[in-house]
Design an enzyme around this catalytic site. Structure first.
Site, PDB file in Angstrom:
ATOM      1  N   SER A  84       3.562  -9.428  -8.956  1.00 17.19           N
ATOM      2  CA  SER A  84       3.791  -8.519  -7.869  1.00 17.19           C
ATOM      3  C   SER A  84       5.169  -8.230  -7.584  1.00 17.19           C
ATOM      4  CB  SER A  84       3.368  -9.250  -6.572  1.00 17.19           C
ATOM      5  OG  SER A  84       3.444  -8.717  -5.262  1.00 17.19           O
ATOM      6  N   ARG A 133      10.657  -9.203  -0.625  1.00 21.43           N
ATOM      7  CA  ARG A 133       9.429  -9.888   0.154  1.00 21.43           C
ATOM      8  C   ARG A 133       8.712  -9.161   1.230  1.00 21.43           C
ATOM      9  NH1 ARG A 133       7.152 -14.453  -0.832  1.00 21.43           N
ATOM     10  NH2 ARG A 133       8.394 -14.599  -2.824  1.00 21.43           N
ATOM     11  N   HIS A 152       6.387  -7.087  -0.189  1.00 20.93           N
ATOM     12  CA  HIS A 152       5.308  -7.837  -0.796  1.00 20.93           C
ATOM     13  C   HIS A 152       4.366  -8.121   0.522  1.00 20.93           C
ATOM     14  CE1 HIS A 152       3.728 -11.116  -3.152  1.00 20.93           C
ATOM     15  NE2 HIS A 152       3.481 -11.899  -2.059  1.00 20.93           N
TER      16      HIS A 152
END
Lengths: 212, 212
Positions: free
Chosen positions: A14, A37, A40
Site C-alpha cells: 500500500s 498515512r 492510506h
C-alpha cells in the site's frame, strides 16, 4: 484473483503504491510519512493537495510523543484509532472527555457541543499536549479561544474537523492566527480517521525529526 | 465571525447544505438519508457518485435493526462510531473481534489479518446480522467466502473497506456475486467513519422502509 492476506505485505504494498502520488510536493521526511498515512486511511490521493502543515508541526509532535506527552481528542472514534501499543511504548497517554458526566452537564448548560465543553473544562491541562480534533469545528474554535486568552498552550494541534458548518472556517482561523504549530486538511474535508492517521504517523516515525 | 455552537443547529444547517448535492440522483428516501450522512461525515459531496446500493439494502438494514439484530464490525473505530443510545433503543448489539485473544492467535496462525480471522471465527454467528466492514478488504473477502461456502448468511453487508490493496477488488466482488444485500463506496475510498455513518443513518431513519 490473488488475494493478499498478510497484513505486513498489505501495508508495505500500500505504501509503495501511495509513494508516487507525493512526487512534485516538497514535504520533508516526517511530513511525507504523515501524508502517506492520510492517503492510506482515506484511499484518496486527491486529499494531498488539502493537507497543510505548520513548518514545525511534525518535529514538535514527534518530540512531544517521545517525551510522553498527553494527547487529547475531541471524539472517542479518534481516541480508538490511535495505536495504543505505540502510545504506551512512549509512555504517552490519550484522553477524550466527550462522555464524561461533567462534560455532558457543562455542554447542556452552556449550549455548546460536548467536544467544545471538554476543551473548556480541560483548560490548562492542554499545556504542552497534542490536541487532536477530528470532528467538531466548535472544539477547535474553543481551543483557539483558550490559546488566545492565555488559558492553554498545546504543543501541537492536529486539527481536521469536518463538515459544512464552521469546519473550513475554524481551520483557516487556526492557520491565520498561527499561535501554535498545527497540521490540518483545508476546506470541508477531515474526520477522525484522518486525525488518527496523523497521530499514528508521528508515533510510527522512527527517524530524525530535523528537516531533510 | 458568527460561530454556531449549538449541536442541533449545526446538524440541521449541515443537512440543509448537503441536500442540494443530491439533486439529479434517484435515491429513495432511506438511501438519501444514508448518502447525506456519508457526505456529512466526509465533508465531501464528490463521494456521492461512488456510493452504491443493492436495491433492498436500506429496507433490510433498517428492518433488521428494528428487530434488534446483531451488528459485527471489522475494527474498533467503526464500533466506537456507532451511536450506542440508538442501538440500545432497538435492543440491537455491536461486536468487534479484532482485539480478542483467540482472534489474535488465529490471525497469527493463519497469517491473515485479525479482521479476517474474526469473520472466520464468528462463522454462523453472522447469520441474519449486519456486518459492517470499514477498513479491511481481507475481512470482506473472508466474509464473501463464508457466504459462498454456505457457512454464514448476513442480512446486510455494509462494506466500505479502504485502500490500494484489495479494497476496490473486494467491493466489486461483493457487487458481482450479489449474494446478500449490500451498500458500499466503489473504488479505493472508504473507511470506518463512512461505515459508521451508514449504520447510524439506518439507526436514525424513522420513516417507512418502502421505496418512495
Amino acid at each position: 484473483m490473488d488475494i493478499i492476506w498478510d497484513p505486513q505485505i498489505i501495508e508495505t504494498q500500500s505504501m509503495a503504491i501511495i509513494e508516487p502520488y507525493l512526487q512534485g510536493y516538497s514535504f520533508n521526511a516526517p511530513e511525507k510519512a504523515v501524508v502517506k498515512r492520510v492517503v492510506h486511511t482515506t484511499g484518496d490521493p486527491s486529499i494531498i493537495e488539502h493537507i497543510f502543515f505548520h513548518p514545525a508541526a511534525c518535529k514538535i509532535g514527534i518530540e512531544a510523543l517521545r517525551k510522553a506527552t498527553a494527547v487529547f481528542t475531541d471524539v472517542n472514534m479518534l481516541l480508538t484509532g490511535i495505536n495504543p501499543t505505540k502510545l504506551a511504548a512512549y509512555g504517552a497517554t490519550v484522553s477524550c472527555g466527550i462522555a464524561e458526566p461533567e462534560v455532558v452537564k457543562a455542554a447542556s448548560k452552556w449550549q455548546i457541543t460536548r467536544a467544545a465543553a471538554a476543551m473548556r473544562l480541560w483548560g490548562s491541562r492542554l499545556n504542552d499536549a497534542i490536541v487532536a480534533i477530528g470532528n467538531a469545528p466548535t472544539a477547535l474554535f474553543e481551543l483557539l479561544a483558550l490559546i488566545d486568552k492565555g488559558v492553554a498552550r498545546p504543543a501541537l494541534i492536529i486539527g481536521t474537523p469536518v463538515g459544512f458548518v464552521g469546519a473550513a472556517e475554524s481551520k483557516e482561523m487556526m492557520i491565520k492566527e498561527n499561535l501554535v504549530p498545527y497540521m490540518t486538511i483545508r476546506g470541508t474535508r477531515g474526520g477522525s480517521t484522518i486525525a488518527a492517521a496523523m497521530v499514528n504517523a508521528l508515533l510510527y516515525y522512527e527517524g530524525d525529526t530535523e528537516d531533510e
